[in-house]
Write an enzyme that holds these catalytic residues in place. Structure first.
Site, PDB file in Angstrom:
ATOM      1  N   LYS A 219      -1.685   0.808  10.092  1.00  0.00           N
ATOM      2  CA  LYS A 219      -0.535   1.105   9.239  1.00  0.00           C
ATOM      3  C   LYS A 219       0.083   2.414   9.712  1.00  0.00           C
ATOM      4  CE  LYS A 219       0.818   2.026   4.489  1.00  0.00           C
ATOM      5  NZ  LYS A 219       0.445   1.960   3.068  1.00  0.00           N
ATOM      6  N   LYS A 272       1.427  -3.067  10.265  1.00  0.00           N
ATOM      7  CA  LYS A 272       2.512  -2.738   9.346  1.00  0.00           C
ATOM      8  C   LYS A 272       3.220  -1.479   9.801  1.00  0.00           C
ATOM      9  CE  LYS A 272       3.156  -1.260   4.661  1.00  0.00           C
ATOM     10  NZ  LYS A 272       2.537  -0.700   3.515  1.00  0.00           N
TER      11      LYS A 272
HETATM   12  C1  PBG Z   1       0.942   1.840  -0.489  1.00  0.00           C
HETATM   13  C2  PBG Z   1       1.851   0.926   0.233  1.00  0.00           C
HETATM   14  C3  PBG Z   1       3.112   1.193   0.793  1.00  0.00           C
HETATM   15  C4  PBG Z   1       3.598  -0.032   1.248  1.00  0.00           C
HETATM   16  C5  PBG Z   1       2.620  -0.973   0.986  1.00  0.00           C
HETATM   17  N1  PBG Z   1       1.546  -0.358   0.379  1.00  0.00           N
HETATM   18  C6  PBG Z   1       3.903   2.424   0.843  1.00  0.00           C
HETATM   19  C7  PBG Z   1       3.483   3.582   1.637  1.00  0.00           C
HETATM   20  O1  PBG Z   1       2.504   3.581   2.383  1.00  0.00           O
HETATM   21  O2  PBG Z   1       4.170   4.597   1.480  1.00  0.00           O
HETATM   22  C8  PBG Z   1       4.941  -0.247   1.882  1.00  0.00           C
HETATM   23  C9  PBG Z   1       5.439  -1.650   1.809  1.00  0.00           C
HETATM   24  C10 PBG Z   1       6.881  -1.794   2.112  1.00  0.00           C
HETATM   25  O3  PBG Z   1       7.577  -0.853   2.547  1.00  0.00           O
HETATM   26  O4  PBG Z   1       7.357  -2.905   1.919  1.00  0.00           O
HETATM   27  N2  PBG Z   1       0.333   2.818   0.265  1.00  0.00           N
END
Ligand code: PBG
Length: 352
Positions: A219, A272
């Site tokens: 991520k 992601k």
């Molecule tokens: C929680 C999380 C996030 C997303 C999914 N889980 C936000 C982040 O890390 O700030 C983002 C999903 C999206 O942008 O569609 N940590």
């Protein structure tokens, strides 16, 4: 000599074009266009498509009743209370989407994210209602603290530092609360080191050895999460997430993160965002024998929707092109805010 004068005469059915001195004397040896001449031929040789069961629909659930707030930065997406969520899920199921991932908006936030593991929070309540109604849905729970902490970080903090090890216990406890409520899959998105092992141990100790883990393994610290933070009210109140989410410049490091999560017990791994990281999706698909997911995140979705609303591109076609590209790179399934529309387009014969 001008360009115009050097151009050879156009061919007609009965005449050969005048050959330019540097042009080859033969016709093309291979004509890939042959297989593109009709829609039926194109579908016969198509290498990839999207199936409805490749799609996971992310949704936002809050407390209260009769709530259905459209999220300004994500057209067609809403914050739902449990009752309106259930109504919406009828149409989601009808469209043939068979998996959802839920994000919670708690009534109360604190420094420790205690509402994350409250059994009466919006997400556990939603899972219990979905299971009670026996809706045909795989229920995935995002596990993270950022929606539940008042500072908006994904872990516990001390001063400006995001603490790793003390956060693990809270994540494990949250995972157990969500599994207790009926989650089929736990998806940790916090990016703390060692969280998959901690969550696996917690689930097993609580008798949830059959609850699977889909880790947000690679991520990245991405600008494309902007609209989501608005939707989930989870923007960090100080600093940013670069001390725990990955540097977009790094590729090899993603493979290390994936390997670690699999060793720790992840059943499936996620990359992601999706489109800026298709090279990672491709490599992970080649190198690891587990199901690979890609999250086509909020910013990727909203950018296309906004351009579509401006008339700058055809959002429907752009979205389907992106989703099939993610499949082509190697993703087995895709988390996308376009899941329902994509399912409807597939039904209408998009890939026929
Ligand atoms: C929680 C999380 C996030 C997303 C999914 N889980 C936000 C982040 O890390 O700030 C983002 C999903 C999206 O942008 O569609 N940590």
């Amino acid at each position: 000599m001008t360009h115009h004068q050097s151009r050879p005469k156009l061919a007609t059915r009965n005449s050969q074009p005048e050959r330019h001195p540097s042009a080859p004397a033969t016709v093309p040896l291979s004509r890939p266009r042959r297989l593109r001449t009709t829609a039926l031929l194109r579908s016969l040789v198509r290498e990839n498509s999207i199936e409805k069961n490749d799609l996971i629909f992310p949704m936002f659930v809050c407390g209260g009743a009769r709530v259905k707030n459209e999220i300004a930065s994500m057209p067609g997406n809403f914050q739902f209370s449990v009752d309106t969520l259930l109504q919406e899920l009828e149409s989601v199921c009808k469209a043939g989407v068979s998996a959802i991932i839920l994000f919670g908006l708690p009534d109360r936030k604190d420094a420790f994210g205690t509402e994350a593991y409250s059994a009466s929070g919006p997400v556990p309540s939603a899972f219990r209602a979905i299971k009670k109604e026996k809706l045909p849905l795989v229920c995935i729970a995002d596990v993270c603290l950022c929606e539940y902490t008042d500072h908006g970080h994904c872990g516990l903090v001390e001063g400006e530092e995001i603490l790793n090890d003390p956060t693990l216990e809270v994540l494990a406890r949250t995972a157990v609360a969500l599994a207790d409520a009926g989650a089929d899959i736990i998806a940790p998105s916090d990016m703390m080191d060692g969280r998959v092992a901690a969550i696996r141990a917690g689930l097993d100790a609580a008798g949830h050895e059959n609850t699977a883990i889909l880790s947000y393994a690679a991520k990245y610290a991405s600008a494309f999460y902007g609209p989501f933070r608005n939707a989930a009210d989870s923007a960090p109140q100080f600093g940013d997430r670069r001390s725990y989410q990955m540097d977009p410049a790094n590729g090899r490091e993603a493979l290390k993160e994936i390997a670690l999560d699999i060793q720790e017990g992840a059943d499936m791994v996620m990359i992601k965002p999706a489109l800026p990281y298709l090279d990672i999706v491709y490599q992970v698909r080649q190198q690891f024998p587990v199901p690979v997911a890609a999250y086509h995140v909020s910013g990727e979705f909203s950018a296309i929707m906004a351009a579509g609303q401006n008339g700058w591109l055809d959002a429907e076609r752009a979205m389907m092109e992106c989703l099939v590209a993610i499949k082509r790179a190697g993703a087995d399934f895709i988390l996308t805010y376009y899941a329902r529309q994509a399912a409807q387009l597939i039904d209408q014969g998009w890939f026929r």
